[in-house]
Write a protein that holds these residues in place. Structure first.
Motif, PDB file in Angstrom:
ATOM      1  N   PHE A  84      -6.429   8.883   3.170  1.00 48.85           N
ATOM      2  CA  PHE A  84      -5.934   7.514   3.237  1.00 48.85           C
ATOM      3  C   PHE A  84      -4.574   7.579   3.919  1.00 48.85           C
ATOM      4  N   SER A  85      -4.546   7.156   5.166  1.00 49.84           N
ATOM      5  CA  SER A  85      -3.365   7.308   5.999  1.00 49.84           C
ATOM      6  C   SER A  85      -2.512   6.049   5.953  1.00 49.84           C
ATOM      7  N   GLY A  86      -1.240   6.195   6.326  1.00 51.31           N
ATOM      8  CA  GLY A  86      -0.398   5.031   6.511  1.00 51.31           C
ATOM      9  C   GLY A  86      -0.747   4.312   7.805  1.00 51.31           C
ATOM     10  N   ARG A  87      -0.479   3.005   7.839  1.00 46.20           N
ATOM     11  CA  ARG A  87      -0.805   2.217   9.034  1.00 46.20           C
ATOM     12  C   ARG A  87       0.287   1.195   9.293  1.00 46.20           C
ATOM     13  N   ASN A  88       0.775   1.153  10.505  1.00 43.44           N
ATOM     14  CA  ASN A  88       1.713   0.116  10.922  1.00 43.44           C
ATOM     15  C   ASN A  88       0.935  -1.070  11.490  1.00 43.44           C
ATOM     16  N   SER A  89       1.247  -2.261  11.006  1.00 40.11           N
ATOM     17  CA  SER A  89       0.566  -3.450  11.523  1.00 40.11           C
ATOM     18  C   SER A  89       1.545  -4.612  11.591  1.00 40.11           C
ATOM     19  N   PRO A  90       1.692  -5.220  12.783  1.00 39.97           N
ATOM     20  CA  PRO A  90       1.196  -4.685  14.060  1.00 39.97           C
ATOM     21  C   PRO A  90       2.090  -3.541  14.520  1.00 39.97           C
ATOM     22  N   GLY A  91       1.631  -2.784  15.493  1.00 43.91           N
ATOM     23  CA  GLY A  91       2.483  -1.695  15.951  1.00 43.91           C
ATOM     24  C   GLY A  91       1.698  -0.514  16.440  1.00 43.91           C
ATOM     25  N   HIS A  92       2.039   0.653  15.911  1.00 39.71           N
ATOM     26  CA  HIS A  92       1.549   1.907  16.474  1.00 39.71           C
ATOM     27  C   HIS A  92       0.300   2.443  15.787  1.00 39.71           C
ATOM     28  N   GLY A  93      -0.333   1.634  14.933  1.00 45.94           N
ATOM     29  CA  GLY A  93      -1.575   2.073  14.317  1.00 45.94           C
ATOM     30  C   GLY A  93      -1.371   3.087  13.216  1.00 45.94           C
ATOM     31  N   SER A  94      -2.331   3.990  13.064  1.00 41.67           N
ATOM     32  CA  SER A  94      -2.361   4.907  11.929  1.00 41.67           C
ATOM     33  C   SER A  94      -1.642   6.212  12.232  1.00 41.67           C
ATOM     34  N   THR A  95      -1.205   6.869  11.165  1.00 37.43           N
ATOM     35  CA  THR A  95      -0.414   8.086  11.303  1.00 37.43           C
ATOM     36  C   THR A  95      -1.195   9.353  10.967  1.00 37.43           C
ATOM     37  N   PHE A  96      -2.427   9.225  10.418  1.00 40.12           N
ATOM     38  CA  PHE A  96      -3.276  10.366  10.069  1.00 40.12           C
ATOM     39  C   PHE A  96      -2.510  11.379   9.207  1.00 40.12           C
ATOM     40  N   ASP A  97      -1.886  10.856   8.145  1.00 38.32           N
ATOM     41  CA  ASP A  97      -1.107  11.729   7.280  1.00 38.32           C
ATOM     42  C   ASP A  97      -1.711  11.755   5.875  1.00 38.32           C
ATOM     43  N   LEU A  98      -1.125  12.581   5.039  1.00 34.23           N
ATOM     44  CA  LEU A  98      -1.492  12.643   3.628  1.00 34.23           C
ATOM     45  C   LEU A  98      -0.227  12.878   2.827  1.00 34.23           C
ATOM     46  N   GLU A  99       0.180  11.884   2.060  1.00 31.80           N
ATOM     47  CA  GLU A  99       1.292  12.055   1.130  1.00 31.80           C
ATOM     48  C   GLU A  99       0.761  12.563  -0.201  1.00 31.80           C
ATOM     49  N   HIS A 100       1.503  13.462  -0.806  1.00 30.52           N
ATOM     50  CA  HIS A 100       1.113  13.917  -2.137  1.00 30.52           C
ATOM     51  C   HIS A 100       1.009  12.731  -3.093  1.00 30.52           C
ATOM     52  N   LEU A 101       1.908  11.766  -2.950  1.00 31.75           N
ATOM     53  CA  LEU A 101       1.857  10.589  -3.817  1.00 31.75           C
ATOM     54  C   LEU A 101       0.541   9.840  -3.686  1.00 31.75           C
ATOM     55  N   THR A 102      -0.068   9.851  -2.503  1.00 29.93           N
ATOM     56  CA  THR A 102      -1.320   9.133  -2.285  1.00 29.93           C
ATOM     57  C   THR A 102      -2.477   9.757  -3.056  1.00 29.93           C
ATOM     58  N   CYS A 103      -2.344  10.991  -3.453  1.00 27.65           N
ATOM     59  CA  CYS A 103      -3.456  11.713  -4.052  1.00 27.65           C
ATOM     60  C   CYS A 103      -3.846  11.198  -5.437  1.00 27.65           C
ATOM     61  N   PHE A 104      -3.108  10.249  -5.996  1.00 27.61           N
ATOM     62  CA  PHE A 104      -3.557   9.574  -7.212  1.00 27.61           C
ATOM     63  C   PHE A 104      -4.838   8.792  -6.947  1.00 27.61           C
ATOM     64  N   ALA A 105      -5.084   8.417  -5.681  1.00 24.05           N
ATOM     65  CA  ALA A 105      -6.151   7.477  -5.357  1.00 24.05           C
ATOM     66  C   ALA A 105      -7.536   8.029  -5.668  1.00 24.05           C
ATOM     67  N   GLY A 106      -7.700   9.342  -5.675  1.00 22.11           N
ATOM     68  CA  GLY A 106      -8.994   9.896  -6.055  1.00 22.11           C
ATOM     69  C   GLY A 106      -9.373   9.499  -7.474  1.00 22.11           C
ATOM     70  N   GLY A 107      -8.431   9.684  -8.393  1.00 21.25           N
ATOM     71  CA  GLY A 107      -8.685   9.281  -9.779  1.00 21.25           C
ATOM     72  C   GLY A 107      -8.839   7.784  -9.916  1.00 21.25           C
ATOM     73  N   MET A 108      -8.024   7.026  -9.193  1.00 28.08           N
ATOM     74  CA  MET A 108      -8.122   5.567  -9.239  1.00 28.08           C
ATOM     75  C   MET A 108      -9.507   5.105  -8.808  1.00 28.08           C
ATOM     76  N   LEU A 109     -10.013   5.665  -7.722  1.00 34.44           N
ATOM     77  CA  LEU A 109     -11.328   5.272  -7.232  1.00 34.44           C
ATOM     78  C   LEU A 109     -12.428   5.676  -8.208  1.00 34.44           C
TER      79      LEU A 109
END
Length: 416
Positions: A292-317
């Motif tokens: 789950f990458s960050g996305r600028n809107s409007p602007g430069h699109g997606s960054t194809f990154d992974l933040e450690h903080l984002t990794c909660f989302a597996g459990g959330m889903l």
């Protein structure tokens, strides 16, 4: 020297107080001590809970900002407040003239570490001391919701006598992540005052903020609380946004699905995130990897990154899949959790970096791999040419190698 402070610096072994100096780790760890049966340690921390003074921030008193000493008490118009162990003016208005103003508290950290720690430990123990301190702290935090929008202030002077505050620019996580603690406090006290403040903020986000968002129902990580006609910015499940989405599904569970509001807000947000933030990483052979990458809107699109903080989302889903009967979410959550685990397991230390940037999955395959010469295992002086996925860890272009003790991946692994 350490007991009573917020944290310990791991290298120097000296105390650090980034969260008002109330003993954040002590109170945040109460539940863990109870679960592990460490009763002696719990009793030691319980004594701290009883004595900590929520009116002091960094040693300064936000409630009055002034304390008399004994010599002053003999000559001034003062009274002894035995239950506080201090002297104070009989005339409160006179006392407040010397109040240390602008002693601000970090509300988000106060909510998740202190209030959450007290309420969670109360649920496990039934210890009324914890509940009384939670009520006291909840009233202090409640003052921060007295804004023109109803959104919680990130930092505020709880002793201010201003009729209301102005938010300005806010973080989505900070204004949308107090529902669980305050709702549970209302449930165990029977006092709706706490719930109403958090609920007003969520209603404002749903009815005012979300409709203005460029990628509704997702909301940028930061936005103007005055809400212009169109809100744009950086959309993410990571820093400054993460727990808003997490709290939606957990609040649905906490209130037993009493309303559809939180389930609907959560499900619609996840559907949009799967469209604009989720990216498969097809260059890992034999496994499904995604982020789950960050996305600028409007602007430069997606960054194809992974933040450690984002990794909660597996459990959330995973949780949302079971509660709302969304089986595809479990498939995505499983793949994402495996990706988070893989990135950590691929480092020399086994610890997951704070941020990694992946190779763009849409560039030609020839740019994703490189030829290297490798030694044949157990064969002396034998070498072969092999194709290797670029990056260290493989598949990444750059890494922020800091490790900040994040629990997100461990939580998602537990859920899976």
């Amino acid at each position: 020297m350490i007991l009573g402070h917020d944290e310990v610096r791991p290298v120097k072994g000296i105390p650090s107080d980034p969260f008002q100096g109330w003993g954040a780790t002590i109170i945040d760890s109460l539940e863990t001590l109870l679960i592990l049966g460490l009763q002696d340690e719990y009793e030691l921390c319980r004594e701290h809970v009883w004595t900590v003074d929520f009116r002091l921030i960094g040693g300064n008193d936000w409630a009055r900002g002034w304390r008399a000493d004994v010599d002053d008490a003999l000559t001034e118009d003062l009274q002894k407040r035995d239950y506080l162990g201090e002297y104070a003016y009989n005339d409160e208005s006179r006392e407040r003239q010397n109040r240390q103003s602008f002693q601000t508290m970090a509300t988000f950290e106060t909510g998740i570490r202190y209030l959450g720690g007290l309420i969670g430990a109360y649920d496990l123990s039934g210890d009324n001391i914890l509940l009384e301190r939670a009520k006291e702290l909840g009233k202090i935090l409640g003052r921060g919701f007295e804004t023109t929008s109803g959104l919680l202030l990130a930092r505020f002077d709880a002793g201010s006598r201003a009729p209301y505050f102005f938010n300005g620019r806010v973080s989505l996580a900070e204004v949308g992540s107090m529902t669980l603690e305050l709702t549970r406090l209302s449930q165990v006290t029977g006092d709706r005052w706490f719930f109403d403040r958090a609920q007003r903020a969520i209603d404002y986000i749903q009815n005012v903020v979300v409709p203005a968002s460029d990628l509704a129902p997702l909301v940028p990580a930061t936005f103007d609380s005055n809400v212009p006609d169109k809100i744009v910015g950086y959309y993410t499940f990571g820093a400054m946004a993460d727990s808003y989405y997490e709290y939606l599904i957990k609040q649905h569970q906490l209130i037993g699905g009493a309303t559809n509001q939180f389930a609907d807000m959560y499900a619609r947000a996840i559907d949009m995130a799967n469209e604009v933030l989720a990216f498969d990483l097809p260059y890992y052979p034999g496994r499904r990897m995604m982020t789950f990458s960050g996305r600028n809107s409007p602007g430069h699109g997606s960054t194809f990154d992974l933040e450690h903080l984002t990794c909660f989302a597996g459990g959330m889903l995973g949780l949302g899949s079971r509660l709302l009967d969304r089986p595809e979410d479990l498939t995505v959550g499983d793949a994402f959790t495996r990706t988070c685990y893989h990135i950590g397991a691929s480092t020399a230390s086994g610890l997951q970096p704070e941020i990694v940037h992946f190779l763009n999955p849409y560039i030609p395959e020839a740019q994703l791999f490189e030829n290297i010469t490798a030694v044949v295992e157990d064969a002396e002086d034998e070498y072969v040419n092999v194709v290797k996925l670029k990056g260290t860890p493989q598949g990444t272009t750059s890494v922020d190698g800091r490790y900040l003790g994040r629990p997100e991946t461990a939580e998602s692994v537990f859920y899976m």
